[in-house]
Scaffold this motif. Structure first.
Motif, PDB file in Angstrom:
ATOM      1  N   ALA A  81      35.819  45.450  45.388  1.00 20.81           N
ATOM      2  CA  ALA A  81      34.960  45.136  46.569  1.00 20.81           C
ATOM      3  C   ALA A  81      33.674  44.266  45.935  1.00 20.81           C
ATOM      4  N   LYS A  82      33.108  43.437  46.783  1.00 16.61           N
ATOM      5  CA  LYS A  82      31.937  42.948  46.712  1.00 16.61           C
ATOM      6  C   LYS A  82      30.921  43.900  46.360  1.00 16.61           C
ATOM      7  N   GLY A  83      30.007  43.721  45.121  1.00 17.89           N
ATOM      8  CA  GLY A  83      28.865  44.668  44.965  1.00 17.89           C
ATOM      9  C   GLY A  83      29.249  45.353  43.591  1.00 17.89           C
ATOM     10  N   THR A  84      30.490  45.043  43.160  1.00 16.74           N
ATOM     11  CA  THR A  84      31.030  45.744  42.100  1.00 16.74           C
ATOM     12  C   THR A  84      30.364  45.315  40.918  1.00 16.74           C
ATOM     13  N   LEU A  85      30.055  45.969  39.836  1.00 14.12           N
ATOM     14  CA  LEU A  85      29.640  45.399  38.645  1.00 14.12           C
ATOM     15  C   LEU A  85      30.565  45.317  37.656  1.00 14.12           C
ATOM     16  N   CYS A  86      30.745  44.155  37.229  1.00 13.02           N
ATOM     17  CA  CYS A  86      31.809  43.674  36.381  1.00 13.02           C
ATOM     18  C   CYS A  86      31.121  43.829  34.936  1.00 13.02           C
ATOM     19  N   ILE A  87      31.917  44.284  33.809  1.00  9.64           N
ATOM     20  CA  ILE A  87      31.655  44.343  32.400  1.00  9.64           C
ATOM     21  C   ILE A  87      32.637  43.921  31.698  1.00  9.64           C
ATOM     22  N   GLY A  92      24.306  36.953  36.367  1.00  9.86           N
ATOM     23  CA  GLY A  92      23.834  38.264  37.002  1.00  9.86           C
ATOM     24  C   GLY A  92      24.533  38.511  38.237  1.00  9.86           C
ATOM     25  N   TYR A  93      24.970  37.375  38.916  1.00 11.72           N
ATOM     26  CA  TYR A  93      25.823  37.478  40.134  1.00 11.72           C
ATOM     27  C   TYR A  93      27.141  36.360  40.038  1.00 11.72           C
ATOM     28  N   VAL A  94      28.322  37.190  40.010  1.00 11.84           N
ATOM     29  CA  VAL A  94      29.557  36.337  40.102  1.00 11.84           C
ATOM     30  C   VAL A  94      29.770  35.903  41.489  1.00 11.84           C
ATOM     31  N   ASP A  95      29.257  34.345  41.482  1.00  8.25           N
ATOM     32  CA  ASP A  95      29.305  33.803  42.858  1.00  8.25           C
ATOM     33  C   ASP A  95      30.072  32.686  43.085  1.00  8.25           C
ATOM     34  N   ILE A 122      27.578  40.748  38.991  1.00  4.82           N
ATOM     35  CA  ILE A 122      27.816  41.771  40.306  1.00  4.82           C
ATOM     36  C   ILE A 122      28.594  40.859  41.259  1.00  4.82           C
ATOM     37  N   LEU A 123      29.842  41.130  41.736  1.00  3.08           N
ATOM     38  CA  LEU A 123      30.829  40.379  42.422  1.00  3.08           C
ATOM     39  C   LEU A 123      29.944  40.002  43.754  1.00  3.08           C
ATOM     40  N   SER A 124      29.861  38.753  44.125  1.00  2.03           N
ATOM     41  CA  SER A 124      29.400  38.383  45.433  1.00  2.03           C
ATOM     42  C   SER A 124      30.356  38.475  46.431  1.00  2.03           C
ATOM     43  N   PHE A 125      31.577  38.666  46.217  1.00  2.00           N
ATOM     44  CA  PHE A 125      32.916  38.494  47.057  1.00  2.00           C
ATOM     45  C   PHE A 125      33.858  39.618  46.565  1.00  2.00           C
ATOM     46  N   ASP A 126      34.691  39.908  47.281  1.00  4.66           N
ATOM     47  CA  ASP A 126      35.815  40.843  46.848  1.00  4.66           C
ATOM     48  C   ASP A 126      36.799  39.766  46.144  1.00  4.66           C
ATOM     49  N   ALA A 127      37.164  40.340  44.769  1.00  2.92           N
ATOM     50  CA  ALA A 127      38.127  39.720  43.753  1.00  2.92           C
ATOM     51  C   ALA A 127      38.873  40.737  42.839  1.00  2.92           C
ATOM     52  N   PHE A 153      40.485  41.158  38.724  1.00  5.46           N
ATOM     53  CA  PHE A 153      40.168  40.592  37.400  1.00  5.46           C
ATOM     54  C   PHE A 153      41.025  41.283  36.535  1.00  5.46           C
ATOM     55  N   PRO A 154      41.423  40.568  35.532  1.00  6.34           N
ATOM     56  CA  PRO A 154      42.346  41.713  34.353  1.00  6.34           C
ATOM     57  C   PRO A 154      41.567  42.538  33.762  1.00  6.34           C
ATOM     58  N   ASP A 155      42.328  43.363  32.846  1.00  4.91           N
ATOM     59  CA  ASP A 155      41.822  44.332  31.979  1.00  4.91           C
ATOM     60  C   ASP A 155      40.997  44.140  30.901  1.00  4.91           C
ATOM     61  N   SER A 156      40.642  42.871  30.845  1.00  6.34           N
ATOM     62  CA  SER A 156      39.576  42.492  29.612  1.00  6.34           C
ATOM     63  C   SER A 156      38.062  42.467  30.379  1.00  6.34           C
ATOM     64  N   VAL A 157      38.210  43.003  31.598  1.00  5.91           N
ATOM     65  CA  VAL A 157      36.830  43.154  32.548  1.00  5.91           C
ATOM     66  C   VAL A 157      37.136  44.661  33.144  1.00  5.91           C
ATOM     67  N   VAL A 158      35.905  45.451  33.109  1.00  5.11           N
ATOM     68  CA  VAL A 158      36.054  46.798  33.845  1.00  5.11           C
ATOM     69  C   VAL A 158      34.843  46.518  34.745  1.00  5.11           C
ATOM     70  N   GLY A 159      35.379  47.362  35.891  1.00  2.00           N
ATOM     71  CA  GLY A 159      34.571  47.288  37.233  1.00  2.00           C
ATOM     72  C   GLY A 159      33.643  48.578  37.375  1.00  2.00           C
ATOM     73  N   PHE A 160      32.508  48.718  37.627  1.00  2.00           N
ATOM     74  CA  PHE A 160      31.687  50.100  37.906  1.00  2.00           C
ATOM     75  C   PHE A 160      30.884  49.850  39.352  1.00  2.00           C
ATOM     76  N   ILE A 161      31.481  51.050  40.023  1.00  2.00           N
ATOM     77  CA  ILE A 161      30.930  51.092  41.257  1.00  2.00           C
ATOM     78  C   ILE A 161      30.008  52.337  41.248  1.00  2.00           C
ATOM     79  N   PRO A 162      28.854  52.045  41.682  1.00  2.00           N
ATOM     80  CA  PRO A 162      27.695  53.460  41.472  1.00  2.00           C
ATOM     81  C   PRO A 162      27.991  54.257  42.587  1.00  2.00           C
TER      82      PRO A 162
END
Length: 292
Positions: free
Chosen positions: A259-265, A238-241, A276-281, A283-292
């Motif tokens: 940014a920290k808080g991005t939901l990774c799918i 649930g949290y990428v830490d 959810i990212l616990s730090f700035d990070a 990732f490759p295109d095998s992961v999408v990021g969702f920012i509400p």
């Protein structure tokens, strides 16, 4: 002992490579790279190695060795086996010399300065490998046996606290889905009649970036920018830490820092896993990021 400055020695003054081939009739367990966790070095005995245990070249090891993974050094895989076995030649058994605690040697090998030296000595674009002869010329601080024991005791206690914290976090994360359903209902059936919307209507959804080819070129790694992949998200609970690899400035330049808080799918390998990212990070295109 080599002269490298006051209070310093070379890694090669603390251990030697023990590349003893396993005999043809050796039927001891085979330990694979996939069974060793990055950074912690924990061995998943029950998992079993993906490597074939039949024909092939293996090194023999026992519980006096430290196993060092020279393949893809940025994964930082260093293990302390608790018995005898065989390993692929990508794992190098290191034998601590007299007066060197193997637990201390393992912590030293996992440390960031040693990791940086291992990455710097690696060659090969797609599957970089550490040059062990170069790595063993890396200078480290000399510690007496008593100091080694004190360092190991402190780091073991810290690791124990981290394991307890992770166990507590995992337990909490097991409860979250059940609590969610209790509060909001099954999201697929929507029994409580919540309004529905597409993800694009409630936030920004973009794919990760990793434009450089080959993607595992060693110059992309070893810097200060965390780099996660599908496995990190799938195992996050649930949290990428945590992370096991970092990008360099070059790596960042061909990617994107989320940014920290991005939901990774995840959309490949482990599909539809989230964290959810616990730090700035990055990732490759095998992961999408969702920012509400």
């Amino acid at each position: 002992m080599s002269r490298v400055g006051t209070g310093m020695v070379l890694l090669g003054d603390l251990c030697v490579q023990d590349r003893t081939p396993a005999t043809p009739n050796d039927r001891s367990p085979v330990l694979g790279l996939d069974q060793i966790a990055s950074v912690t070095g924990q061995i998943a005995h029950e998992q079993g190695s993906k490597a074939a245990a039949g024909e092939g070249t293996y090194f023999a090891f026992n519980d006096s060795h430290v196993l060092y993974c020279k393949l893809r050094p940025y994964l930082n895989k260093v293990a302390l086996p608790d018995g005898a076995g065989r390993c692929s030649t990508e794992l190098v058994p290191l034998k601590p010399l007299e007066g060197v605690d193997r637990r201390y040697l393992a912590y030293l090998l996992r440390s960031k300065p040693t990791l940086d030296a291992a990455i710097a000595s690696a060659s090969g674009a797609r599957m970089p490998r550490t040059n062990m002869d170069v790595l063993l010329r890396h200078a480290v601080r000399r510690h007496s046996w008593e100091e080694q024991q004190r360092i190991v005791d402190i780091l073991d206690r810290a690791a124990g606290i981290q394991r307890l914290q992770k166990a507590a976090d995992d337990k909490v994360r097991e409860l979250v889905p059940a609590l969610f359903v209790d509060m909001f209902g099954d999201p697929a059936e929507n029994p409580k009649g919540w309004d529905q919307a597409e993800l694009g209507q409630v936030g920004q959804l973009d794919r990760g970036k990793s434009r450089h080819r080959p993607r595992d070129a060693k110059e992309l790694f070893g810097g200060p920018f965390p780099f996660i992949q599908t496995g990190d998200v799938a195992n996050s609970g649930g949290y990428v830490d945590t992370y096991s690899a970092t990008y360099s400035e070059l790596g960042l330049s061909q990617s994107r820092l989320w940014a920290k808080g991005t939901l990774c799918i995840t959309i490949a390998a482990n599909i539809a896993k989230t964290g959810i990212l616990s730090f700035d990070a990055c990732f490759p295109d095998s992961v999408v990021g969702f920012i509400p």
